[in-house]
Design a protein around this motif. Structure first.
Motif, PDB file in Angstrom:
ATOM      1  N   GLU A   1       2.656  16.955  71.960  1.00  8.65           N
ATOM      2  CA  GLU A   1       1.577  16.893  70.975  1.00  8.65           C
ATOM      3  C   GLU A   1       2.053  17.173  69.548  1.00  8.65           C
ATOM      4  OE1 GLU A   1      -1.517  16.084  71.993  1.00  8.65           O
ATOM      5  OE2 GLU A   1      -1.030  16.090  74.122  1.00  8.65           O
ATOM      6  N   TYR A   2       3.065  18.004  69.408  1.00  6.77           N
ATOM      7  CA  TYR A   2       3.423  18.436  68.059  1.00  6.77           C
ATOM      8  C   TYR A   2       4.743  17.837  67.559  1.00  6.77           C
ATOM      9  CZ  TYR A   2      -0.345  21.854  68.123  1.00  6.77           C
ATOM     10  OH  TYR A   2      -1.563  22.445  68.167  1.00  6.77           O
ATOM     11  N   ALA A   3       5.765  17.819  68.426  1.00  6.81           N
ATOM     12  CA  ALA A   3       7.095  17.430  67.958  1.00  6.81           C
ATOM     13  C   ALA A   3       7.097  15.990  67.475  1.00  6.81           C
ATOM     14  CB  ALA A   3       8.113  17.609  69.075  1.00  6.81           C
ATOM     15  N   LYS A   4       7.705  15.784  66.320  1.00 10.42           N
ATOM     16  CA  LYS A   4       7.858  14.416  65.819  1.00 10.42           C
ATOM     17  C   LYS A   4       8.984  13.764  66.616  1.00 10.42           C
ATOM     18  CE  LYS A   4       5.083  14.226  62.158  1.00 10.42           C
ATOM     19  NZ  LYS A   4       4.812  15.572  61.686  1.00 10.42           N
ATOM     20  N   PRO A   5       8.875  12.471  66.889  1.00 10.34           N
ATOM     21  CA  PRO A   5       9.926  11.840  67.708  1.00 10.34           C
ATOM     22  C   PRO A   5      11.226  11.644  66.930  1.00 10.34           C
ATOM     23  CG  PRO A   5       8.268  10.228  67.049  1.00 10.34           C
ATOM     24  CD  PRO A   5       7.808  11.546  66.538  1.00 10.34           C
ATOM     25  N   THR A   6      11.917  12.742  66.680  1.00 10.69           N
ATOM     26  CA  THR A   6      13.206  12.650  65.993  1.00 10.69           C
ATOM     27  C   THR A   6      14.326  12.544  67.021  1.00 10.69           C
ATOM     28  OG1 THR A   6      13.455  15.027  66.017  1.00 10.69           O
ATOM     29  CG2 THR A   6      12.386  14.083  64.087  1.00 10.69           C
ATOM     30  N   LEU A   7      15.533  12.361  66.516  1.00 11.81           N
ATOM     31  CA  LEU A   7      16.692  12.289  67.396  1.00 11.81           C
ATOM     32  C   LEU A   7      16.841  13.593  68.170  1.00 11.81           C
ATOM     33  CD1 LEU A   7      18.719   9.949  67.679  1.00 11.81           C
ATOM     34  CD2 LEU A   7      20.339  11.357  66.406  1.00 11.81           C
ATOM     35  N   PHE A   8      16.545  14.708  67.487  1.00  3.54           N
ATOM     36  CA  PHE A   8      16.696  16.030  68.094  1.00  3.54           C
ATOM     37  C   PHE A   8      15.734  16.219  69.271  1.00  3.54           C
ATOM     38  CE2 PHE A   8      15.611  20.629  68.060  1.00  3.54           C
ATOM     39  CZ  PHE A   8      16.840  21.099  68.504  1.00  3.54           C
ATOM     40  N   THR A   9      14.444  15.847  69.086  1.00  2.34           N
ATOM     41  CA  THR A   9      13.498  16.034  70.189  1.00  2.34           C
ATOM     42  C   THR A   9      13.824  15.102  71.349  1.00  2.34           C
ATOM     43  OG1 THR A   9      11.963  14.557  69.075  1.00  2.34           O
ATOM     44  CG2 THR A   9      11.569  16.900  68.834  1.00  2.34           C
ATOM     45  N   ARG A  10      14.341  13.904  71.018  1.00  4.46           N
ATOM     46  CA  ARG A  10      14.741  13.006  72.098  1.00  4.46           C
ATOM     47  C   ARG A  10      15.906  13.607  72.887  1.00  4.46           C
ATOM     48  NH1 ARG A  10      15.910   7.161  70.139  1.00  4.46           N
ATOM     49  NH2 ARG A  10      15.342   8.016  68.128  1.00  4.46           N
ATOM     50  N   PHE A  11      16.806  14.262  72.171  1.00  5.03           N
ATOM     51  CA  PHE A  11      17.942  14.945  72.788  1.00  5.03           C
ATOM     52  C   PHE A  11      17.427  16.055  73.722  1.00  5.03           C
ATOM     53  CE2 PHE A  11      21.100  18.417  72.532  1.00  5.03           C
ATOM     54  CZ  PHE A  11      22.191  17.769  73.069  1.00  5.03           C
ATOM     55  N   ILE A  12      16.448  16.800  73.248  1.00  8.30           N
ATOM     56  CA  ILE A  12      15.873  17.881  74.068  1.00  8.30           C
ATOM     57  C   ILE A  12      15.237  17.307  75.329  1.00  8.30           C
ATOM     58  CG2 ILE A  12      14.026  19.602  74.164  1.00  8.30           C
ATOM     59  CD1 ILE A  12      14.567  20.278  71.314  1.00  8.30           C
ATOM     60  N   ARG A  13      14.432  16.267  75.158  1.00 12.05           N
ATOM     61  CA  ARG A  13      13.771  15.648  76.316  1.00 12.05           C
ATOM     62  C   ARG A  13      14.787  15.210  77.364  1.00 12.05           C
ATOM     63  NH1 ARG A  13       8.320  13.107  74.225  1.00 12.05           N
ATOM     64  NH2 ARG A  13       8.341  14.236  72.286  1.00 12.05           N
ATOM     65  N   LEU A  14      15.839  14.533  76.899  1.00  9.68           N
ATOM     66  CA  LEU A  14      16.867  14.033  77.813  1.00  9.68           C
ATOM     67  C   LEU A  14      17.502  15.193  78.571  1.00  9.68           C
ATOM     68  CD1 LEU A  14      18.496  11.435  78.566  1.00  9.68           C
ATOM     69  CD2 LEU A  14      20.199  12.233  76.942  1.00  9.68           C
ATOM     70  N   ASN A  15      17.745  16.301  77.838  1.00  9.32           N
ATOM     71  CA  ASN A  15      18.406  17.439  78.457  1.00  9.32           C
ATOM     72  C   ASN A  15      17.525  18.158  79.458  1.00  9.32           C
ATOM     73  OD1 ASN A  15      21.226  18.286  77.633  1.00  9.32           O
ATOM     74  ND2 ASN A  15      20.359  17.384  75.777  1.00  9.32           N
ATOM     75  N   ILE A  16      16.215  18.181  79.184  1.00  6.72           N
ATOM     76  CA  ILE A  16      15.303  18.799  80.154  1.00  6.72           C
ATOM     77  C   ILE A  16      15.344  18.010  81.455  1.00  6.72           C
ATOM     78  CG2 ILE A  16      12.885  19.246  80.672  1.00  6.72           C
ATOM     79  CD1 ILE A  16      12.542  19.908  77.690  1.00  6.72           C
ATOM     80  N   ALA A  17      15.360  16.689  81.333  1.00 13.57           N
ATOM     81  CA  ALA A  17      15.439  15.851  82.530  1.00 13.57           C
ATOM     82  C   ALA A  17      16.743  16.113  83.271  1.00 13.57           C
ATOM     83  CB  ALA A  17      15.335  14.377  82.138  1.00 13.57           C
ATOM     84  N   ASN A  18      17.835  16.305  82.513  1.00 16.10           N
ATOM     85  CA  ASN A  18      19.121  16.608  83.149  1.00 16.10           C
ATOM     86  C   ASN A  18      19.107  17.961  83.841  1.00 16.10           C
ATOM     87  OD1 ASN A  18      20.508  14.294  82.662  1.00 16.10           O
ATOM     88  ND2 ASN A  18      21.354  14.989  80.709  1.00 16.10           N
ATOM     89  N   LEU A  19      18.505  18.956  83.168  1.00 11.86           N
ATOM     90  CA  LEU A  19      18.483  20.320  83.708  1.00 11.86           C
ATOM     91  C   LEU A  19      17.777  20.368  85.052  1.00 11.86           C
ATOM     92  CD1 LEU A  19      17.807  22.575  80.607  1.00 11.86           C
ATOM     93  CD2 LEU A  19      19.852  22.486  82.019  1.00 11.86           C
ATOM     94  N   ALA A  20      16.774  19.471  85.232  1.00 10.93           N
ATOM     95  CA  ALA A  20      16.042  19.454  86.500  1.00 10.93           C
ATOM     96  C   ALA A  20      16.965  19.091  87.655  1.00 10.93           C
ATOM     97  CB  ALA A  20      14.867  18.486  86.422  1.00 10.93           C
TER      98      ALA A  20
END
Lengths: 337, 275
Positions: free
Chosen positions: A108-127
């Motif tokens: 809801e809040y994070a702007k779709p920057t390169l950094f947030t995309r990096f975070i999203r990808l890493n959360i998927a990896n961490l799972a």
């Protein structure tokens, strides 16, 4: 008849053959799907039957309600059950607010920057990271706290004061924190999916009435996403309760002579509630760890004890999932798109 | 192009009715040479329009002409979409709504909106209507009950739902849902109602109920309605603005615009539709 050359006849039979072959491919496909369903089902049934068969005679009320003894006949699961209960409760208390909060921020809040995309990808990896890695991380981070010297702090809760030891040592709270790390990615991803599935029209309608962003999220988006979030939480908690590797790495006891909080009987929960506050800082064991321990015993009878433990663990999982599905259904009834 | 823009920006001068000038003297909304961009794409060009108060103004025009975009600039709903930009004054009661000291929340409380697709919240009928007052701080149960009844009555829905206020709003029919959305918009006691094709997804019977409702509501509210249905525009509105390709082509009294349009484009559009 046969002497008259017919132009349409061969064409017709060719297309008929084609239809025939399509039919047979269709049948084959259906059979393959049917077979894969039954293979997994049969494996599960065999597993359940063999475990159930081995557990008969060993699974008793005494087994569930007593502490582990020295002899095979005195084997008991109580310490593990209570330990697992504490672990999952604290894990849920920590991972649900953290996970849902993170998901709300990302969606809801994070702007779709390169950094947030990096975070999203890493959360998927961490799972997908093996649980033992989390165990090692938890051991360094929570049990030893990078080798911090031991110290005791008095913590006042108003009604009671208890002593908090740092580093946390091989305590329930260290175990729960580790399991929180383990289950956070799953909770975050599920919550993100659930938030994303709430139609934009609901948000717009709320904004159009003059609702602020947090009001829209809190009063409209989050309630509508609860069934989906719960599904993820159930999955994550089921995984957490069955984990043995990270708990073993943390150095949880395989044999322990008391339940967390050192309660002697159930009535002490009422008469000495201050023990509840101390319980999360006690040493502990968990159901999967006790099972693991019994399986490693050389004596043949311990295999049956382990089977009895597995039956109890499966029953607990079933109870957990069942109640969670019930809660989800209850919420879903109110929400219809 | 320049001359066309000038013409479009002074439509009242073009038709020059006395009534029109009277209404234009006290506009509820006013935009002066407003331009609107989605990123680098310009969607609205030089829109100058005075929306008279306590009347129904219809915005008509072919799909993609910018009428819905114009509507959404009036309660700043376009703010939600990233990379949008408004240039030029948008005045509500003479005050710029895009100035930094304007609170979007209080603006949208004054300027309600009803969408094309009915969008009830997945909550009870009561909670749907009470949501607006609640988020604006009304915690008084008795007053909420009164507001809900008043607004449902205004939206001509009260008789149908008074016995099942606790039921889910999703169980209502399409027409009822849309009237519920109107009731919900009324609950914050707005001054203006923006309606984006409110009846386009409804059957004829529900449409006529919603139209009656709009005629009823204009006594107390300024209503701006986007519609593709020209008969509807003719039936319910006093004023009509014709948009085409992001420009305001013509604005005037509905009667005048439909029977005696000034611009060739308006005439083509209207007659084309009427056959």
């Amino acid at each position: 008849m046969s002497t008259v050359p017919n132009q349409t006849e061969p064409d017709h039979s060719a297309s008929a053959r084609q239809i025939d072959s399509r039919h047979s491919i269709g049948k084959l496909f259906e059979f393959a799907c049917w077979a894969s369903t039954w293979v997994s089902l049969i494996v599960l049934l065999v597993l359940l039957a063999s475990v159930g068969y081995q557990a008969t005679g060993w699974l008793s009320w005494r087994f569930v309600t007593s502490l582990d003894g020295v002899k095979v006949q005195e084997a008991g699961l109580l310490a593990g059950l209570v330990g697992s209960f504490w672990l999952v409760s604290i894990t849920a208390l920590m991972s649900v607010p953290l996970g849902v909060g993170a998901a709300i921020y990302l969606e809801e809040y994070a702007k779709p920057t390169l950094f947030t995309r990096f975070i999203r990808l890493n959360i998927a990896n961490l799972a997908g990271v093996p649980s033992i890695v989390y165990g090692i991380l938890g051991f360094t981070l929570f049990v030893r706290m990078f080798g911090l010297p031991k110290a005791t702090y008095a913590v006042s809760l108003g009604f009671t004061t208890f002593s908090l030891q740092l580093p946390l040592g091989r305590s329930i709270i260290a175990g729960a924190m580790t399991l929180t790390l383990l289950s956070l990615p799953v909770v975050i991803i599920a919550a993100q999916e659930a938030l994303r599935s709430v139609p934009a029209s609901v948000r717009h309608a709320s904004y159009a009435l003059g609702a602020s962003k947090w009001q829209t999220i809190w009063f409209q988006v989050l309630p509508a996403a609860i069934p989906g979030i719960l599904t993820g939480v159930i999955l994550a908690m089921s995984r957490a309760i069955g984990e043995s590797a990270p708990i073993a790495v943390l150095g949880a006891a395989t044999y322990i002579g008391y339940v967390p909080g050192k309660f002697k009987s159930l009535s002490e929960v009422v008469t000495q509630p201050q023990k509840l506050a101390a319980a999360p800082f006690d040493q502990f064991t968990a159901v999967p760890l006790q099972i693991y321990n019994w399986v490693n015993e050389p004596k043949q009878e311990y295999q049956y004890v382990a089977a009895a433990g597995i039956v109890v663990l499966l029953a607990v999982l079933l109870l957990l999932n069942g109640s969670a599905i019930f809660i989800r259904q209850h919420f879903q009834k109110k929400i219809r798109w | 192009m320049q001359t066309f823009g000038q013409l479009a920006s002074s439509p009242s001068a073009a038709s020059g009715s006395r009534l029109e000038q009277l209404a234009a003297a006290l506009p509820k909304f006013e935009t002066r040479g407003m331009n609107f961009f989605y990123g680098t794409h310009q969607a609205l060009f030089d829109i100058s329009l005075k929306v008279p108060q306590k009347s129904v103004t219809a915005l008509i025009g072919p799909s993609g002409c910018g009428k819905s975009t114009y509507l959404r600039t009036l309660n700043r709903m376009n703010d939600i979409i990233e990379h949008t930009r408004v240039m030029g004054p948008v005045l509500l009661d003479g005050k710029e709504i895009y100035s930094p000291d304007v609170d979007v929340v209080s603006l949208r409380k004054r300027v309600g909106m009803v969408f094309q697709k009915s969008t009830p919240f997945p909550k009870s009928i009561f909670d749907n209507v009470a949501y607006g007052p609640r988020i604006h701080g009304n915690r008084n149960r008795q007053s909420l009950v009164e507001i809900v009844e008043k607004c449902l009555r205004q939206a001509a829905l009260w008789e149908e739902v008074k016995d099942r206020l606790k039921d889910s709003a999703m169980a209502l029919s399409g027409g009822q849902q849309q009237r519920l959305c109107i009731a919900r918009a009324l609950a914050t006691s707005p001054e203006v109602l923006l309606m984006d094709e409110p009846a386009s997804a409804l059957d004829p019977a529900s449409t006529s109920r919603v139209e009656d409702l709009i005629i009823e509501l204009k006594q107390n509210y300024t209503i701006i309605i986007v519609t593709h249905n020209m008969q509807q525009a003719a039936r319910i509105s006093e004023w009509t603005a014709f948009f085409c390709q992001g420009r305001l082509v013509e604005f005037g009294l509905t009667k005048q615009l439909f029977t005696n349009p000034v611009q060739k484009e308006t005439e083509d559009y209207i007659t084309g539709r009427f056959g």
